[in-house]
Motif scaffolding. Sequence first.
Motif, mmCIF file in Angstrom:
data_model
loop_
_atom_site.group_PDB
_atom_site.id
_atom_site.type_symbol
_atom_site.label_atom_id
_atom_site.label_comp_id
_atom_site.label_asym_id
_atom_site.label_seq_id
_atom_site.Cartn_x
_atom_site.Cartn_y
_atom_site.Cartn_z
ATOM 1 N N PRO A 139 52.754 44.839 41.946
ATOM 2 C CA PRO A 139 52.489 43.754 42.704
ATOM 3 C C PRO A 139 51.981 44.172 44.195
ATOM 4 O O PRO A 139 51.871 45.087 44.792
ATOM 5 N N THR A 140 51.179 43.268 44.790
ATOM 6 C CA THR A 140 51.136 43.085 46.279
ATOM 7 C C THR A 140 52.349 42.306 46.965
ATOM 8 O O THR A 140 53.164 42.000 46.145
ATOM 9 N N ARG A 141 51.941 42.055 48.207
ATOM 10 C CA ARG A 141 53.278 41.469 48.782
ATOM 11 C C ARG A 141 52.817 40.699 49.923
ATOM 12 O O ARG A 141 51.572 40.493 50.388
ATOM 13 N N ILE A 142 53.678 39.461 50.359
ATOM 14 C CA ILE A 142 53.306 38.622 51.469
ATOM 15 C C ILE A 142 54.647 39.060 52.684
ATOM 16 O O ILE A 142 55.810 39.083 52.164
ATOM 17 N N GLY A 175 42.534 42.178 51.974
ATOM 18 C CA GLY A 175 42.732 40.697 52.148
ATOM 19 C C GLY A 175 44.033 40.605 52.861
ATOM 20 O O GLY A 175 44.299 39.638 53.421
ATOM 21 N N GLY A 176 44.838 41.692 53.211
ATOM 22 C CA GLY A 176 46.010 41.667 53.895
ATOM 23 C C GLY A 176 47.287 41.596 53.041
ATOM 24 O O GLY A 176 48.314 41.241 53.626
ATOM 25 N N PHE A 179 46.574 30.689 51.602
ATOM 26 C CA PHE A 179 44.974 30.533 51.289
ATOM 27 C C PHE A 179 44.284 31.702 51.249
ATOM 28 O O PHE A 179 44.673 32.692 52.307
ATOM 29 N N TYR A 180 42.876 31.434 50.870
ATOM 30 C CA TYR A 180 42.020 32.953 51.001
ATOM 31 C C TYR A 180 40.917 32.129 52.121
ATOM 32 O O TYR A 180 40.508 31.008 51.994
ATOM 33 N N GLY A 208 45.470 41.335 59.809
ATOM 34 C CA GLY A 208 44.796 40.141 60.326
ATOM 35 C C GLY A 208 43.377 40.514 60.297
ATOM 36 O O GLY A 208 42.678 41.366 59.637
ATOM 37 N N GLY A 209 42.494 39.566 60.928
ATOM 38 C CA GLY A 209 41.066 39.703 61.147
ATOM 39 C C GLY A 209 40.350 38.956 60.011
ATOM 40 O O GLY A 209 39.062 38.974 60.043
ATOM 41 N N GLY A 210 40.990 38.423 58.825
ATOM 42 C CA GLY A 210 40.530 37.715 57.815
ATOM 43 C C GLY A 210 41.261 37.956 56.665
ATOM 44 O O GLY A 210 42.270 38.320 56.862
ATOM 45 N N GLY A 211 40.668 37.521 55.426
ATOM 46 C CA GLY A 211 41.679 37.801 54.160
ATOM 47 C C GLY A 211 42.374 36.411 53.769
ATOM 48 O O GLY A 211 42.094 35.169 53.650
#
Length: 311
Positions: A8-11, A88-89, A175-176, A267-270
Amino acid sequence: MRITGSAPTRISFFGGSTDLPVFSNKYGGTVISMAINIRQHMVVSMTERMGWIYPNGANKEFYLNTFKNLGVEELPMLIANFDGHIEGGLGTSASAAVLMVEIANRIHNRKMTRSEIAETAWDIEVNQLHLYGGKQDQYAAAFGGLNMIKFTDRVEIDPLPRHMADELTRYSLLFYLGFLRKDAKIQEQFLSLTPEQERALVAINSYAVEARRHLEIGDYESLGKLMNTCWLEKKKSNSRVSLEAIDRVYELALDSGAWGGKVCGSGGGGYMLFMADPKDQPRIVEQLAGVGLKLIDFSPDYQGVETRYEY
């Protein structure tokens, strides 16, 4: 015989950047992080000669050098894909590295604990490939779930209950933004800390501890407003974490009813996360869709890294 696997990825909800050694070795860091079902996938074979296939935007050298550092220099077939957007972060490189560690373990018949997998992946990324960062992403990918993670001279995982992860998800919108970060080395702003950065990160660390208390009593409005406060401190800690376009999106979300939010990762996008009352979420989604943002469906991931043989 093939080896298939995913991770998995993560938040990262609270405490981002306090896991960087330059801070955690001095003060101790605290992160509240949730693994999500936007996953890295790989299929490898030591016998089939089908070449290598990568996700869009992926760096071939990252895969090649990670496997090389794991003692896998001859890999005739690799098929890799990703459910989201690279850079994407969401901790995509760590997710891929953790998965490659576990695949190499299968190839070499090694047994590692999940902590050892996370540490090995971090060591390769940071010390061998010179991709500066903390350890929260690797631990999220290895363990899965919603966790409070503490970083000192060691890493402590405190798993939070599933019902807490489910409720947190209900109050969250992902959101993307429609564009990826262009600066791959935003985190290198933290190679050494200014007094202002230290002050901001100390505050961010304390907010992660406070967030745990709001989670335990189910006060999601206070949690969302705390995220807003934390985002303002995050921007003080690193001026490159946001852009004018991101700031405009953020203000629009708050005006539409969001309690708070943040850009995921460095940050910076994603990807961008907001917290809001479920009754207000349709309006937020409508307003942000109007400026080009895409709502991303996600759920907590409780499995962590997984691999298996296909005979």
